[in-house]
Design a protein around this motif. Sequence first.
Motif, PDB file in Angstrom:
ATOM      1  N   ALA A  30     -83.100 -74.360  58.805  1.00 23.97           N
ATOM      2  CA  ALA A  30     -82.648 -74.582  57.437  1.00 23.97           C
ATOM      3  C   ALA A  30     -83.164 -75.906  56.904  1.00 23.97           C
ATOM      4  N   ALA A  31     -83.561 -75.895  55.642  1.00 18.83           N
ATOM      5  CA  ALA A  31     -83.922 -77.138  54.969  1.00 18.83           C
ATOM      6  C   ALA A  31     -82.678 -78.001  54.811  1.00 18.83           C
ATOM      7  N   SER A 161     -83.217 -71.483  52.288  1.00 20.78           N
ATOM      8  CA  SER A 161     -84.206 -71.407  53.374  1.00 20.78           C
ATOM      9  C   SER A 161     -84.405 -69.976  53.842  1.00 20.78           C
ATOM     10  N   THR A 164     -86.434 -68.088  51.348  1.00 23.91           N
ATOM     11  CA  THR A 164     -87.833 -68.526  51.356  1.00 23.91           C
ATOM     12  C   THR A 164     -88.597 -67.898  52.507  1.00 23.91           C
ATOM     13  N   LEU A 194     -88.460 -77.491  49.141  1.00 22.88           N
ATOM     14  CA  LEU A 194     -87.548 -77.649  50.271  1.00 22.88           C
ATOM     15  C   LEU A 194     -88.216 -78.380  51.434  1.00 22.88           C
ATOM     16  N   MET A 197     -90.567 -76.641  54.628  1.00 22.63           N
ATOM     17  CA  MET A 197     -91.090 -75.329  54.245  1.00 22.63           C
ATOM     18  C   MET A 197     -92.543 -75.378  53.780  1.00 22.63           C
TER      19      MET A 197
END
Length: 574
Positions: A30-31, A161, A164, A194, A197
């Motif tokens: 996760a961002a 996230s 994405t 982010l 990513m």
Amino acid sequence: MANPGKDGFAARRTRWQNRLAAWRAQRSHAATGFVSQPEPRSIGMFARGKQLTAGNFLFAGRLIEAPGESLWDAPSTSAKFWAEAHGFVWLDDLAAVGDPIAKARAQDWTWGWIARFGTGKGPGWTPDLTGRRLIRWINHAIFLMNGRSPDETKLYFKALSVQTVFLSRRWHATAPGLPRFEALTGLIYAGLALTGMEKLVTPAIIALARECEAEIDDHGGLPTRNPEELLEVFSLLTWAAQAIGEAGKTVPQAHRAAIERIAPTLRSLRHADGALARFHGGGRGMDGRLDHALAASNIRAAAGNGPAMGFLRLAAARTSIVIDAADPPGGAAGASAHASTLAFEMTSGRRPVIVNCGSGAPFGAEWLRAGRATPSHSTLTVEGYSSSRLNLGSPEVMADRAHVTQTRPTETAEGHALRLAHDGWVATHGLTHSRLLLLSHDGRHVGGQDELSAVSPKDRARLAAVMQRKSDTAIRFAIRFHLHPDVDAAIDLGGNAVSLALKSGEIWIFRHSNAQGLALEPSVYLEKGRLNPRASKQIVLSGHVAEYDAVIGWTLAKAQDTPLAIRDLERDEF
């Protein structure tokens, strides 16, 4: 013919693959935040935002009144309603209001979506809807995160996230055109915004450039010939280019070139009031959206004089005319095409005057079929037939797909002129429709001439055969001029003219020559965002082909001006 069983299996398989990709994306890293502070680029409507805060959910032409309820509890079974809801474009409208109530609704419905659908459930896990949703979540991130707890913020970035990563794996599953542009733009947007990513960005940038080369033609048009869809694609490409440039990366040449080609095409499709011409399923666009998108692109190229995505534009002073001057889209691109060949729209200043009925898609299948047929457009129709055979799924008899056989813009001493013809009724009646449009240099006079003629010996033989089968031997036709609902129309005393009063105070006078009948009949104006079609009127000129041709002339002139004379043209001039 499509195989319903096969198509149904393919759709189920796609849904399963999307859900599996969403489930696997849950395991991605996760961002933890944004690389830089997001700035909103999409704009919404204040009035629509106020309706949402009051609990009035109007999506896909369906109104659900549920004050005090969450959007996700709205009692609707409409797939189109939920597709629009899961796209989160409504977030633009709530942000346009921006008060504490609007912010609370936006936050509650966003975190409500995460709780209910964030693991891959629901209809929102398609690549195009996910791209659309990501753009809004990032555009309005400050609005959404204001006042939320650290744990809620963590959930928000986790959901961003997951979506994405899902897009990076499933964007290719979307249909070419607008859906794929939405998916790839959302992926680029999120990948650049982010933390962690960025590795997903370069492949998406390359893929978007490839789509630009494949889908945007040399003249800046789309295969669907839908002006509003072209504006959506243009906005997406502009947003993506801005995000790529702000990240210090190079926008591919194919991407930049597509924006440069589209801008002058959109200017050609722009009416004097700043709205788009309404053809092939497209609407006028949100007020100000077109001019905002053109300004954001920094492309100053003016509208060209030639065809723009198959349309031609006449403009003088405060008057603009846009005419459909090409064949209807074919193949997959023609799924929403209209039988609108040689139809036109006219605007005077900020006031639309002559329009097409528009897309009936928001109002159900029957309205969709009616809106696509030729009688719903401002052009000539032959008894019981549209000018093109489209896949309407209705028993209406339709001719083969019309082919525009002549397109000749010229300049005359009187003004700007267009001469066009199409063969939409040659196969059924042996008749070619020719249309002349003339706009004076001062924009105060519009003249037209419509002709139906059997041109070749073969066409005359076919027309004679059709007439022999008819009891009255005459081929009846009508020329329709649909009026905007704000136009106050009345037939003048004597029944030979129609006065058109605009809300600006302008008065236009419609006159004709050689028509066998003049009538003012009911019509409708089909507009996205409304519950029901708007009642309007249409001017109808009627006539018949008794031998091998029929010619009707007509003029529109501002009151107290002399009508523009349209001389009878010899057939060989068309």
